[in-house]
Design a protein around this motif. Structure first.
Motif, PDB file in Angstrom:
ATOM      1  N   THR A  18      11.246   7.057  -8.792  1.00 30.37           N
ATOM      2  CA  THR A  18      11.207   5.744  -8.136  1.00 30.37           C
ATOM      3  C   THR A  18      11.719   4.674  -9.101  1.00 30.37           C
ATOM      4  OG1 THR A  18       9.208   6.560  -7.046  1.00 30.37           O
ATOM      5  CG2 THR A  18       9.701   4.229  -6.770  1.00 30.37           C
ATOM      6  N   THR A  19      11.276   4.744 -10.357  1.00 31.27           N
ATOM      7  CA  THR A  19      11.702   3.766 -11.368  1.00 31.27           C
ATOM      8  C   THR A  19      13.200   3.900 -11.650  1.00 31.27           C
ATOM      9  OG1 THR A  19       9.517   3.912 -12.380  1.00 31.27           O
ATOM     10  CG2 THR A  19      11.273   2.978 -13.743  1.00 31.27           C
ATOM     11  N   MET A  20      13.648   5.152 -11.756  1.00 31.31           N
ATOM     12  CA  MET A  20      15.056   5.404 -12.072  1.00 31.31           C
ATOM     13  C   MET A  20      15.967   4.822 -10.982  1.00 31.31           C
ATOM     14  SD  MET A  20      16.691   9.099 -12.983  1.00 31.31           S
ATOM     15  CE  MET A  20      16.437   9.882 -11.408  1.00 31.31           C
ATOM     16  N   ILE A 162       3.017   1.310 -17.588  1.00 27.83           N
ATOM     17  CA  ILE A 162       1.934   1.543 -16.627  1.00 27.83           C
ATOM     18  C   ILE A 162       2.519   1.216 -15.261  1.00 27.83           C
ATOM     19  CG2 ILE A 162      -0.444   1.033 -15.997  1.00 27.83           C
ATOM     20  CD1 ILE A 162      -0.836  -0.261 -18.693  1.00 27.83           C
ATOM     21  N   ASN A 163       2.731   2.254 -14.468  1.00 30.42           N
ATOM     22  CA  ASN A 163       3.359   2.057 -13.155  1.00 30.42           C
ATOM     23  C   ASN A 163       2.275   1.865 -12.075  1.00 30.42           C
ATOM     24  OD1 ASN A 163       5.395   1.932 -11.209  1.00 30.42           O
ATOM     25  ND2 ASN A 163       5.428   4.148 -10.930  1.00 30.42           N
ATOM     26  N   LYS A 164       2.713   1.521 -10.876  1.00 26.36           N
ATOM     27  CA  LYS A 164       1.851   1.427  -9.683  1.00 26.36           C
ATOM     28  C   LYS A 164       0.855   0.284  -9.787  1.00 26.36           C
ATOM     29  CE  LYS A 164       2.421   6.431  -9.079  1.00 26.36           C
ATOM     30  NZ  LYS A 164       1.971   7.673  -8.476  1.00 26.36           N
ATOM     31  N   ILE A 165       1.229  -0.820 -10.467  1.00 26.35           N
ATOM     32  CA  ILE A 165       0.272  -1.928 -10.633  1.00 26.35           C
ATOM     33  C   ILE A 165      -0.047  -2.590  -9.292  1.00 26.35           C
ATOM     34  CG2 ILE A 165       0.849  -2.453 -13.044  1.00 26.35           C
ATOM     35  CD1 ILE A 165       2.440  -4.865 -12.033  1.00 26.35           C
ATOM     36  N   ASP A 166       0.771  -2.298  -8.267  1.00 20.50           N
ATOM     37  CA  ASP A 166       0.457  -2.845  -6.936  1.00 20.50           C
ATOM     38  C   ASP A 166      -0.886  -2.336  -6.420  1.00 20.50           C
ATOM     39  OD1 ASP A 166       1.562  -0.325  -4.982  1.00 20.50           O
ATOM     40  OD2 ASP A 166       2.479  -0.494  -6.935  1.00 20.50           O
ATOM     41  N   GLN A 167      -1.384  -1.247  -6.996  1.00 23.68           N
ATOM     42  CA  GLN A 167      -2.649  -0.665  -6.506  1.00 23.68           C
ATOM     43  C   GLN A 167      -3.879  -1.184  -7.258  1.00 23.68           C
ATOM     44  OE1 GLN A 167      -1.720   3.519  -7.064  1.00 23.68           O
ATOM     45  NE2 GLN A 167      -1.394   3.763  -4.862  1.00 23.68           N
ATOM     46  N   TYR A 168      -3.678  -2.075  -8.236  1.00 22.42           N
ATOM     47  CA  TYR A 168      -4.807  -2.483  -9.086  1.00 22.42           C
ATOM     48  C   TYR A 168      -4.932  -3.998  -9.194  1.00 22.42           C
ATOM     49  CZ  TYR A 168      -4.698   2.386 -10.134  1.00 22.42           C
ATOM     50  OH  TYR A 168      -4.720   3.742  -9.985  1.00 22.42           O
ATOM     51  N   THR A 169      -6.152  -4.456  -9.491  1.00 27.52           N
ATOM     52  CA  THR A 169      -6.365  -5.884  -9.719  1.00 27.52           C
ATOM     53  C   THR A 169      -5.836  -6.239 -11.108  1.00 27.52           C
ATOM     54  OG1 THR A 169      -8.502  -5.490 -10.756  1.00 27.52           O
ATOM     55  CG2 THR A 169      -8.499  -5.862  -8.358  1.00 27.52           C
ATOM     56  N   SER A 170      -5.607  -7.530 -11.330  1.00 24.01           N
ATOM     57  CA  SER A 170      -5.086  -7.916 -12.644  1.00 24.01           C
ATOM     58  C   SER A 170      -6.135  -7.647 -13.734  1.00 24.01           C
ATOM     59  CB  SER A 170      -4.627  -9.371 -12.650  1.00 24.01           C
ATOM     60  OG  SER A 170      -5.642 -10.168 -12.149  1.00 24.01           O
ATOM     61  N   ALA A 194       7.145   0.146  -9.650  1.00 20.59           N
ATOM     62  CA  ALA A 194       8.502   0.594  -9.314  1.00 20.59           C
ATOM     63  C   ALA A 194       8.717   0.537  -7.806  1.00 20.59           C
ATOM     64  CB  ALA A 194       8.718   2.021  -9.818  1.00 20.59           C
ATOM     65  N   ALA A 195       7.643   0.822  -7.052  1.00 20.00           N
ATOM     66  CA  ALA A 195       7.772   0.835  -5.586  1.00 20.00           C
ATOM     67  C   ALA A 195       8.042  -0.568  -5.065  1.00 20.00           C
ATOM     68  CB  ALA A 195       6.509   1.404  -4.963  1.00 20.00           C
ATOM     69  N   ARG A 196       7.366  -1.563  -5.628  1.00 20.52           N
ATOM     70  CA  ARG A 196       7.507  -2.932  -5.121  1.00 20.52           C
ATOM     71  C   ARG A 196       8.567  -3.718  -5.892  1.00 20.52           C
ATOM     72  NH1 ARG A 196       1.771  -5.708  -4.461  1.00 20.52           N
ATOM     73  NH2 ARG A 196       2.193  -6.368  -6.583  1.00 20.52           N
ATOM     74  N   GLY A 197       8.902  -3.215  -7.072  1.00 20.24           N
ATOM     75  CA  GLY A 197       9.920  -3.891  -7.882  1.00 20.24           C
ATOM     76  C   GLY A 197       9.357  -4.904  -8.869  1.00 20.24           C
ATOM     77  N   ASP A 198       8.027  -4.951  -9.039  1.00 28.03           N
ATOM     78  CA  ASP A 198       7.427  -5.941  -9.957  1.00 28.03           C
ATOM     79  C   ASP A 198       7.781  -5.643 -11.415  1.00 28.03           C
ATOM     80  OD1 ASP A 198       6.219  -6.446  -7.579  1.00 28.03           O
ATOM     81  OD2 ASP A 198       4.162  -6.272  -8.299  1.00 28.03           O
ATOM     82  N   ARG A 199       8.154  -6.672 -12.131  1.00 32.77           N
ATOM     83  CA  ARG A 199       8.394  -6.650 -13.594  1.00 32.77           C
ATOM     84  C   ARG A 199       9.450  -5.635 -14.039  1.00 32.77           C
ATOM     85  NH1 ARG A 199       2.744  -7.982 -16.569  1.00 32.77           N
ATOM     86  NH2 ARG A 199       1.548  -8.523 -14.741  1.00 32.77           N
ATOM     87  N   MET A 200      10.302  -5.238 -13.135  1.00 30.53           N
ATOM     88  CA  MET A 200      11.374  -4.305 -13.510  1.00 30.53           C
ATOM     89  C   MET A 200      12.386  -4.980 -14.438  1.00 30.53           C
ATOM     90  SD  MET A 200      10.908  -1.271 -12.260  1.00 30.53           S
ATOM     91  CE  MET A 200      12.516  -0.594 -12.570  1.00 30.53           C
ATOM     92  N   THR A 292      -4.749  15.989  -5.635  1.00 27.76           N
ATOM     93  CA  THR A 292      -5.459  16.694  -4.557  1.00 27.76           C
ATOM     94  C   THR A 292      -6.339  15.710  -3.796  1.00 27.76           C
ATOM     95  OG1 THR A 292      -5.504  18.676  -5.916  1.00 27.76           O
ATOM     96  CG2 THR A 292      -7.052  18.606  -4.076  1.00 27.76           C
ATOM     97  N   GLY A 293      -6.228  15.722  -2.472  1.00 27.36           N
ATOM     98  CA  GLY A 293      -7.090  14.872  -1.655  1.00 27.36           C
ATOM     99  C   GLY A 293      -6.550  13.475  -1.410  1.00 27.36           C
ATOM    100  N   SER A 294      -5.435  13.105  -2.067  1.00 26.89           N
ATOM    101  CA  SER A 294      -4.924  11.748  -1.843  1.00 26.89           C
ATOM    102  C   SER A 294      -4.107  11.708  -0.548  1.00 26.89           C
ATOM    103  CB  SER A 294      -4.093  11.268  -3.035  1.00 26.89           C
ATOM    104  OG  SER A 294      -2.881  11.963  -3.091  1.00 26.89           O
ATOM    105  N   ASP A 295      -3.996  10.513   0.032  1.00 28.75           N
ATOM    106  CA  ASP A 295      -3.260  10.369   1.294  1.00 28.75           C
ATOM    107  C   ASP A 295      -1.759  10.486   1.043  1.00 28.75           C
ATOM    108  OD1 ASP A 295      -5.525   9.983   2.748  1.00 28.75           O
ATOM    109  OD2 ASP A 295      -5.524   7.807   2.454  1.00 28.75           O
ATOM    110  N   PRO A 296      -1.040  11.153   1.959  1.00 24.06           N
ATOM    111  CA  PRO A 296       0.411  11.244   1.779  1.00 24.06           C
ATOM    112  C   PRO A 296       1.085   9.866   1.915  1.00 24.06           C
ATOM    113  CG  PRO A 296      -0.339  12.698   3.559  1.00 24.06           C
ATOM    114  CD  PRO A 296      -1.503  11.863   3.152  1.00 24.06           C
ATOM    115  N   VAL A 297       2.150   9.684   1.126  1.00 22.76           N
ATOM    116  CA  VAL A 297       2.972   8.475   1.246  1.00 22.76           C
ATOM    117  C   VAL A 297       4.264   8.893   1.946  1.00 22.76           C
ATOM    118  CG1 VAL A 297       4.187   6.660  -0.035  1.00 22.76           C
ATOM    119  CG2 VAL A 297       2.016   7.561  -0.899  1.00 22.76           C
ATOM    120  N   PHE A 298       4.592   8.205   3.030  1.00 23.23           N
ATOM    121  CA  PHE A 298       5.783   8.583   3.815  1.00 23.23           C
ATOM    122  C   PHE A 298       6.913   7.591   3.603  1.00 23.23           C
ATOM    123  CE2 PHE A 298       2.432  10.747   6.127  1.00 23.23           C
ATOM    124  CZ  PHE A 298       3.026  11.956   6.463  1.00 23.23           C
ATOM    125  N   LEU A 299       8.123   8.114   3.665  1.00 18.94           N
ATOM    126  CA  LEU A 299       9.319   7.262   3.673  1.00 18.94           C
ATOM    127  C   LEU A 299      10.198   7.779   4.806  1.00 18.94           C
ATOM    128  CD1 LEU A 299      11.152   5.164   2.146  1.00 18.94           C
ATOM    129  CD2 LEU A 299      12.063   7.096   0.884  1.00 18.94           C
TER     130      LEU A 299
END
Ligand SMILES: Nc1nc2c(ncn2[C@@H]2O[C@H](COP(=O)(O)OP(=O)(O)O)[C@@H](O)[C@H]2O)c(=O)[nH]1
Ligand SMILES: [Mg+2]
Length: 368
Positions: A18-20, A162-170, A194-200, A292-299
Protein backbone atom coordinates in the motif's frame (compact mmCIF):
# COMPACT_ATOMS: atom_id res chain seq x y z
CA UNK A 1 22.28 10.36 -12.94
CA UNK A 2 21.99 7.57 -10.39
CA UNK A 3 18.70 5.83 -9.65
CA UNK A 4 17.44 6.20 -6.11
CA UNK A 5 16.46 2.84 -4.62
CA UNK A 6 14.06 2.71 -1.70
CA UNK A 7 14.01 -0.65 0.08
CA UNK A 8 10.91 -1.41 2.14
CA UNK A 9 10.97 -3.98 4.91
CA UNK A 10 8.38 -4.96 7.51
CA UNK A 11 6.36 -7.95 8.60
CA UNK A 12 3.62 -9.51 6.46
CA UNK A 13 0.58 -7.25 6.38
CA UNK A 14 2.33 -4.12 7.69
CA UNK A 15 1.32 -2.15 4.59
CA UNK A 16 4.43 -2.27 2.38
CA UNK A 17 2.53 -2.71 -0.89
CA UNK A 18 0.00 0.00 0.00
CA UNK A 19 2.84 2.39 0.91
CA UNK A 20 4.83 1.50 -2.20
CA UNK A 21 1.91 2.17 -4.56
CA UNK A 22 0.83 5.34 -2.75
CA UNK A 23 4.40 6.73 -2.72
CA UNK A 24 4.97 5.81 -6.38
CA UNK A 25 1.81 7.67 -7.38
CA UNK A 26 2.86 10.79 -5.42
CA UNK A 27 6.34 10.71 -6.97
CA UNK A 28 4.86 10.27 -10.45
CA UNK A 29 2.57 13.25 -9.87
CA UNK A 30 5.73 15.25 -9.04
CA UNK A 31 7.10 14.33 -12.47
CA UNK A 32 9.44 11.52 -11.41
CA UNK A 33 9.71 8.29 -13.35
CA UNK A 34 9.09 5.43 -10.91
CA UNK A 35 9.31 1.64 -11.00
CA UNK A 36 8.31 -0.82 -8.27
CA UNK A 37 9.65 -4.30 -7.51
CA UNK A 38 7.71 -6.94 -5.56
CA UNK A 39 9.22 -10.03 -3.97
CA UNK A 40 8.04 -13.38 -2.67
CA UNK A 41 9.14 -16.86 -1.68
CA UNK A 42 6.72 -18.24 -4.26
CA UNK A 43 5.08 -16.89 -7.41
CA UNK A 44 1.62 -15.65 -8.49
CA UNK A 45 1.67 -12.49 -6.43
CA UNK A 46 -1.32 -10.25 -5.80
CA UNK A 47 1.11 -7.42 -5.02
CA UNK A 48 2.46 -7.56 -8.59
CA UNK A 49 -1.07 -7.49 -10.04
CA UNK A 50 -1.95 -4.55 -7.78
CA UNK A 51 1.11 -2.62 -8.95
CA UNK A 52 0.28 -3.25 -12.61
CA UNK A 53 -3.44 -2.48 -12.10
CA UNK A 54 -2.34 0.85 -10.61
CA UNK A 55 -0.61 1.61 -13.89
CA UNK A 56 2.86 1.36 -12.36
CA UNK A 57 5.94 -0.07 -14.02
CA UNK A 58 6.11 -3.28 -11.93
CA UNK A 59 8.65 -6.09 -11.82
CA UNK A 60 8.77 -9.15 -9.57
CA UNK A 61 11.56 -11.17 -7.95
CA UNK A 62 9.95 -14.56 -7.24
CA UNK A 63 11.02 -17.82 -5.65
CA UNK A 64 13.04 -16.38 -2.74
CA UNK A 65 13.78 -13.20 -0.80
CA UNK A 66 15.98 -10.37 -2.12
CA UNK A 67 18.95 -11.48 0.00
CA UNK A 68 18.92 -15.09 -1.25
CA UNK A 69 18.07 -13.98 -4.81
CA UNK A 70 20.44 -11.03 -4.83
CA UNK A 71 21.50 -11.70 -8.43
CA UNK A 72 17.86 -11.72 -9.59
CA UNK A 73 17.23 -8.48 -7.74
CA UNK A 74 20.33 -6.95 -9.27
CA UNK A 75 19.39 -8.03 -12.80
CA UNK A 76 15.90 -6.58 -12.27
CA UNK A 77 17.29 -3.27 -10.98
CA UNK A 78 19.93 -2.96 -13.72
CA UNK A 79 17.49 -3.92 -16.49
CA UNK A 80 14.95 -1.38 -15.25
CA UNK A 81 17.67 1.26 -15.11
CA UNK A 82 18.99 0.54 -18.61
CA UNK A 83 15.65 0.05 -20.37
CA UNK A 84 13.31 2.44 -18.53
CA UNK A 85 15.62 5.04 -16.91
CA UNK A 86 13.56 5.48 -13.72
CA UNK A 87 14.49 8.23 -11.24
CA UNK A 88 13.27 6.07 -8.37
CA UNK A 89 12.79 2.34 -7.79
CA UNK A 90 10.80 1.21 -4.75
CA UNK A 91 11.41 -2.43 -3.80
CA UNK A 92 9.27 -4.34 -1.30
CA UNK A 93 11.04 -7.22 0.46
CA UNK A 94 9.30 -10.44 1.55
CA UNK A 95 7.56 -9.84 4.88
CA UNK A 96 9.42 -12.63 6.69
CA UNK A 97 12.85 -11.39 5.59
CA UNK A 98 15.38 -9.45 7.65
CA UNK A 99 19.11 -8.56 7.68
CA UNK A 100 18.55 -6.45 4.56
CA UNK A 101 21.21 -3.91 5.47
CA UNK A 102 23.96 -6.56 5.50
CA UNK A 103 22.70 -8.62 2.57
CA UNK A 104 21.18 -6.15 0.12
CA UNK A 105 22.06 -2.54 0.91
CA UNK A 106 25.79 -3.01 1.62
CA UNK A 107 26.52 -5.07 -1.54
CA UNK A 108 24.57 -2.58 -3.68
CA UNK A 109 26.50 0.30 -2.10
CA UNK A 110 29.79 -1.54 -2.54
CA UNK A 111 29.54 -2.74 -6.13
CA UNK A 112 27.02 -0.42 -7.75
CA UNK A 113 27.59 3.03 -6.31
CA UNK A 114 27.77 4.49 -9.85
CA UNK A 115 24.29 3.20 -10.70
CA UNK A 116 22.28 3.38 -7.52
CA UNK A 117 21.95 5.66 -4.51
CA UNK A 118 20.32 3.90 -1.61
CA UNK A 119 17.59 5.60 0.45
CA UNK A 120 17.26 4.88 4.19
CA UNK A 121 16.23 1.29 4.95
CA UNK A 122 12.58 1.65 5.90
CA UNK A 123 10.72 -0.86 8.08
CA UNK A 124 6.96 -0.60 8.28
CA UNK A 125 5.15 -1.74 11.40
CA UNK A 126 1.51 -2.44 12.11
CA UNK A 127 0.67 -0.83 15.50
CA UNK A 128 -1.33 -3.89 16.52
CA UNK A 129 1.69 -6.14 16.26
CA UNK A 130 3.83 -3.50 17.89
CA UNK A 131 1.48 -3.30 20.88
CA UNK A 132 1.62 -7.08 21.25
CA UNK A 133 5.41 -6.91 21.17
CA UNK A 134 5.57 -4.30 23.94
CA UNK A 135 3.13 -6.08 26.22
CA UNK A 136 4.62 -9.12 27.90
CA UNK A 137 4.01 -12.73 26.95
CA UNK A 138 0.49 -13.99 26.51
CA UNK A 139 -0.93 -11.58 23.95
CA UNK A 140 1.52 -12.65 21.26
CA UNK A 141 -0.26 -14.65 18.59
CA UNK A 142 2.93 -15.80 16.93
CA UNK A 143 5.58 -17.97 18.48
CA UNK A 144 8.82 -16.45 19.76
CA UNK A 145 10.82 -17.42 16.67
CA UNK A 146 8.41 -15.60 14.34
CA UNK A 147 8.41 -12.65 16.68
CA UNK A 148 12.21 -12.61 16.55
CA UNK A 149 12.03 -11.71 12.84
CA UNK A 150 9.54 -8.92 13.52
CA UNK A 151 11.88 -7.39 16.12
CA UNK A 152 15.02 -7.73 13.98
CA UNK A 153 13.30 -5.95 11.08
CA UNK A 154 12.65 -2.98 13.37
CA UNK A 155 16.13 -3.08 14.89
CA UNK A 156 17.91 -2.70 11.55
CA UNK A 157 15.74 0.14 10.23
CA UNK A 158 17.06 3.62 9.46
CA UNK A 159 13.42 4.73 9.40
CA UNK A 160 10.70 2.99 11.41
CA UNK A 161 7.34 3.77 9.85
CA UNK A 162 4.31 3.30 12.09
CA UNK A 163 1.60 2.68 9.52
CA UNK A 164 -2.22 2.62 9.84
CA UNK A 165 -2.39 5.70 12.10
CA UNK A 166 -5.95 6.21 10.81
CA UNK A 167 -6.95 3.45 13.25
CA UNK A 168 -5.53 5.11 16.38
CA UNK A 169 -6.00 8.20 18.53
CA UNK A 170 -3.21 10.75 18.61
CA UNK A 171 -2.56 9.86 22.28
CA UNK A 172 -2.07 6.18 21.43
CA UNK A 173 0.26 7.23 18.63
CA UNK A 174 2.32 9.49 20.91
CA UNK A 175 2.76 6.59 23.35
CA UNK A 176 3.98 4.33 20.57
CA UNK A 177 6.37 6.95 19.20
CA UNK A 178 7.83 7.51 22.69
CA UNK A 179 8.32 3.78 23.27
CA UNK A 180 10.01 3.32 19.90
CA UNK A 181 12.21 6.39 20.35
CA UNK A 182 13.40 5.06 23.72
CA UNK A 183 14.07 1.61 22.33
CA UNK A 184 15.61 2.66 18.99
CA UNK A 185 17.15 6.11 19.57
CA UNK A 186 19.16 6.07 16.31
CA UNK A 187 16.19 5.53 14.02
CA UNK A 188 13.84 8.12 12.60
CA UNK A 189 10.26 7.33 13.67
CA UNK A 190 7.68 8.33 11.06
CA UNK A 191 3.94 7.73 11.54
CA UNK A 192 1.81 7.48 8.36
CA UNK A 193 -1.43 6.17 7.00
CA UNK A 194 -0.62 4.65 3.64
CA UNK A 195 -4.29 3.85 3.03
CA UNK A 196 -5.44 7.42 3.65
CA UNK A 197 -2.27 9.13 2.47
CA UNK A 198 -1.46 10.89 5.78
CA UNK A 199 2.12 12.17 6.21
CA UNK A 200 3.38 10.44 3.08
CA UNK A 201 5.04 13.64 1.84
CA UNK A 202 7.29 13.84 4.92
CA UNK A 203 8.38 10.23 4.42
CA UNK A 204 9.06 10.72 0.71
CA UNK A 205 11.03 13.88 1.46
CA UNK A 206 13.42 11.89 3.70
CA UNK A 207 13.67 9.05 1.17
CA UNK A 208 14.63 11.46 -1.59
CA UNK A 209 17.15 13.55 0.33
CA UNK A 210 18.85 11.46 3.03
CA UNK A 211 22.23 9.84 2.45
CA UNK A 212 21.84 7.47 5.38
CA UNK A 213 21.22 3.90 4.32
CA UNK A 214 21.74 0.61 6.10
CA UNK A 215 23.45 2.17 9.10
CA UNK A 216 22.36 -0.53 11.55
CA UNK A 217 23.97 -3.91 10.99
CA UNK A 218 22.31 -6.34 13.36
CA UNK A 219 23.41 -9.32 15.36
CA UNK A 220 21.30 -12.07 13.88
CA UNK A 221 21.09 -15.72 14.84
CA UNK A 222 20.45 -17.42 11.49
CA UNK A 223 19.21 -20.58 13.25
CA UNK A 224 16.42 -18.68 15.02
CA UNK A 225 15.70 -16.67 11.88
CA UNK A 226 15.38 -19.88 9.81
CA UNK A 227 13.15 -21.42 12.49
CA UNK A 228 10.93 -18.31 12.37
CA UNK A 229 10.60 -18.50 8.59
CA UNK A 230 9.96 -22.25 8.70
CA UNK A 231 7.21 -21.81 11.30
CA UNK A 232 5.12 -20.06 8.63
CA UNK A 233 3.36 -21.94 5.86
CA UNK A 234 2.97 -20.20 2.49
CA UNK A 235 0.21 -20.91 0.04
CA UNK A 236 -0.18 -19.33 -3.40
CA UNK A 237 -2.84 -20.44 -5.80
CA UNK A 238 -4.47 -19.35 -9.02
CA UNK A 239 -7.74 -20.73 -10.33
CA UNK A 240 -10.51 -20.09 -12.81
CA UNK A 241 -14.25 -20.46 -12.31
CA UNK A 242 -17.30 -20.33 -14.52
CA UNK A 243 -20.87 -19.92 -13.39
CA UNK A 244 -24.18 -20.41 -15.27
CA UNK A 245 -25.56 -17.15 -13.93
CA UNK A 246 -23.74 -13.97 -12.84
CA UNK A 247 -22.74 -14.45 -9.22
CA UNK A 248 -21.99 -11.77 -6.55
CA UNK A 249 -18.22 -11.74 -6.15
CA UNK A 250 -17.96 -9.89 -2.86
CA UNK A 251 -20.50 -12.18 -1.20
CA UNK A 252 -18.70 -15.26 -2.50
CA UNK A 253 -15.38 -13.89 -1.21
CA UNK A 254 -16.86 -13.02 2.19
CA UNK A 255 -18.16 -16.56 2.65
CA UNK A 256 -14.88 -18.07 1.45
CA UNK A 257 -12.88 -15.96 3.91
CA UNK A 258 -15.30 -16.73 6.69
CA UNK A 259 -14.91 -20.47 6.06
CA UNK A 260 -11.16 -20.06 6.27
CA UNK A 261 -11.28 -17.92 9.40
CA UNK A 262 -13.45 -20.43 11.25
CA UNK A 263 -10.82 -23.05 10.47
CA UNK A 264 -7.98 -20.75 11.63
CA UNK A 265 -9.73 -19.83 14.89
CA UNK A 266 -10.67 -23.42 15.75
CA UNK A 267 -7.19 -24.71 15.00
CA UNK A 268 -5.48 -21.70 16.63
CA UNK A 269 -3.54 -20.81 13.49
CA UNK A 270 -2.03 -17.29 13.52
CA UNK A 271 -2.60 -15.56 10.18
CA UNK A 272 0.23 -13.29 9.11
CA UNK A 273 -1.53 -12.27 5.93
CA UNK A 274 -4.39 -13.48 3.79
CA UNK A 275 -4.89 -11.78 0.42
CA UNK A 276 -7.35 -12.87 -2.19
CA UNK A 277 -8.14 -11.28 -5.50
CA UNK A 278 -10.88 -12.03 -8.01
CA UNK A 279 -10.34 -10.63 -11.49
CA UNK A 280 -12.83 -10.61 -14.33
CA UNK A 281 -13.29 -8.77 -17.62
CA UNK A 282 -14.93 -5.71 -16.01
CA UNK A 283 -12.80 -5.16 -12.91
CA UNK A 284 -11.53 -6.88 -9.78
CA UNK A 285 -12.32 -7.38 -6.10
CA UNK A 286 -9.56 -7.76 -3.52
CA UNK A 287 -9.98 -8.77 0.10
CA UNK A 288 -7.44 -9.19 2.87
CA UNK A 289 -7.08 -9.84 6.57
CA UNK A 290 -3.87 -9.29 8.53
CA UNK A 291 -4.62 -11.25 11.73
CA UNK A 292 -6.73 -14.24 12.75
CA UNK A 293 -10.26 -13.09 13.54
CA UNK A 294 -9.93 -9.62 12.03
CA UNK A 295 -12.57 -8.31 9.62
CA UNK A 296 -11.72 -8.52 5.92
CA UNK A 297 -10.89 -5.28 4.10
CA UNK A 298 -12.39 -5.14 0.60
CA UNK A 299 -11.37 -3.17 -2.45
CA UNK A 300 -13.83 -3.29 -5.35
CA UNK A 301 -13.10 -1.89 -8.82
CA UNK A 302 -15.65 -2.14 -11.63
CA UNK A 303 -18.56 -4.58 -11.80
CA UNK A 304 -19.45 -6.69 -8.77
CA UNK A 305 -20.93 -9.63 -10.66
CA UNK A 306 -19.44 -11.92 -13.30
CA UNK A 307 -19.89 -15.20 -15.13
CA UNK A 308 -16.20 -16.05 -15.39
CA UNK A 309 -13.52 -15.15 -12.85
CA UNK A 310 -9.83 -15.66 -12.16
CA UNK A 311 -8.87 -16.17 -8.51
CA UNK A 312 -5.51 -15.51 -6.87
CA UNK A 313 -4.88 -16.38 -3.22
CA UNK A 314 -1.76 -15.56 -1.19
CA UNK A 315 -1.75 -16.85 2.39
CA UNK A 316 0.93 -16.82 5.09
CA UNK A 317 -0.02 -18.55 8.34
CA UNK A 318 1.84 -19.97 11.32
CA UNK A 319 1.04 -23.67 10.87
CA UNK A 320 2.25 -26.61 8.80
CA UNK A 321 1.78 -26.64 4.99
CA UNK A 322 -0.34 -29.80 5.38
CA UNK A 323 -2.83 -28.14 7.72
CA UNK A 324 -3.01 -25.00 5.62
CA UNK A 325 -3.57 -27.05 2.48
CA UNK A 326 -6.43 -28.88 4.17
CA UNK A 327 -8.07 -25.64 5.38
CA UNK A 328 -7.95 -24.01 1.95
CA UNK A 329 -9.14 -27.03 -0.04
CA UNK A 330 -12.07 -27.54 2.35
CA UNK A 331 -13.12 -23.86 2.23
CA UNK A 332 -12.85 -23.76 -1.57
CA UNK A 333 -14.92 -26.85 -2.14
CA UNK A 334 -17.58 -25.61 0.33
CA UNK A 335 -18.08 -22.22 -1.36
CA UNK A 336 -17.79 -23.55 -4.88
CA UNK A 337 -20.43 -26.20 -4.34
CA UNK A 338 -22.68 -23.67 -2.55
CA UNK A 339 -22.50 -21.32 -5.56
CA UNK A 340 -22.37 -24.17 -8.11
CA UNK A 341 -19.15 -22.84 -9.59
CA UNK A 342 -17.17 -24.89 -12.06
CA UNK A 343 -13.74 -24.22 -10.53
CA UNK A 344 -10.29 -25.51 -11.45
CA UNK A 345 -6.81 -24.70 -10.23
CA UNK A 346 -4.22 -23.36 -12.68
CA UNK A 347 -1.38 -22.93 -10.17
CA UNK A 348 -0.87 -24.28 -6.66
CA UNK A 349 2.02 -24.17 -4.20
CA UNK A 350 1.99 -24.72 -0.46
CA UNK A 351 5.30 -24.91 1.34
CA UNK A 352 7.56 -23.91 4.21
CA UNK A 353 10.35 -21.46 3.23
CA UNK A 354 13.84 -22.94 3.06
CA UNK A 355 16.51 -21.61 5.49
CA UNK A 356 17.80 -18.19 4.37
CA UNK A 357 21.18 -18.34 2.61
CA UNK A 358 22.11 -14.83 1.53
CA UNK A 359 24.38 -14.37 -1.48
CA UNK A 360 26.38 -11.70 0.43
CA UNK A 361 26.52 -10.79 4.06
CA UNK A 362 28.53 -7.71 5.05
CA UNK A 363 29.81 -7.12 8.55
CA UNK A 364 30.86 -3.50 7.91
CA UNK A 365 28.89 -0.63 6.46
CA UNK A 366 29.92 0.92 3.13
CA UNK A 367 30.27 4.67 2.92
CA UNK A 368 28.51 5.51 -0.39
N1 LIG B 1 -6.39 0.97 8.17
C1 LIG B 1 -5.32 0.87 7.38
N2 LIG B 1 -5.09 -0.28 6.72
C2 LIG B 1 -4.00 -0.34 5.92
C3 LIG B 1 -3.10 0.75 5.77
N3 LIG B 1 -2.10 0.37 4.94
C4 LIG B 1 -2.38 -0.90 4.58
N4 LIG B 1 -3.52 -1.33 5.16
C5 LIG B 1 -4.16 -2.65 5.02
O1 LIG B 1 -3.31 -3.63 5.59
C6 LIG B 1 -3.36 -4.84 4.84
C7 LIG B 1 -1.96 -5.23 4.37
O2 LIG B 1 -1.48 -4.23 3.48
P1 LIG B 1 -0.33 -4.53 2.41
O3 LIG B 1 0.04 -3.23 1.81
O4 LIG B 1 -0.76 -5.60 1.49
O5 LIG B 1 0.82 -5.08 3.38
P2 LIG B 1 2.20 -5.85 3.05
O6 LIG B 1 1.95 -7.30 3.28
O7 LIG B 1 3.17 -5.30 4.05
O8 LIG B 1 2.58 -5.53 1.65
C8 LIG B 1 -4.33 -4.57 3.68
O9 LIG B 1 -5.60 -5.01 4.04
C9 LIG B 1 -4.31 -3.06 3.56
O10 LIG B 1 -5.50 -2.55 3.01
C10 LIG B 1 -3.38 1.97 6.49
O11 LIG B 1 -2.69 2.97 6.43
N5 LIG B 1 -4.50 1.96 7.27
MG1 LIG C 1 3.03 -6.78 0.07
Amino acid sequence: MRTRVILLSGFLGAGKTTTMIRAAKILEAEGKKVAVVTNDQGSSLIDTTLGRNSGLLTEEVAGGCFCCRFDDLLTTLLTLREMQHPDVIIAEAVGSCTDLSATVIQPLKHFYQDDFEMAPLTTLVDPNRLKASFSSGSSLLFSEVVHYIFEKQIEEADIIVINKIDQYTSTAMETMITMLTNRYPDALIQPISAARGDRMEQLIQVWMTSNISGNHLIDLDYGTYAAGEAALAWLNLRGEAISFSAFPIKQWLAVFMNELEVHFILEKMAVAHLKVMVEHDDGFTKASIDATGSDPVFLVEGKQEALAIRLVLNLRVETSPERLDEAVRTALSTVNSEWKLDFHLTHYECFRPAPPEPTYRYTNTNPH
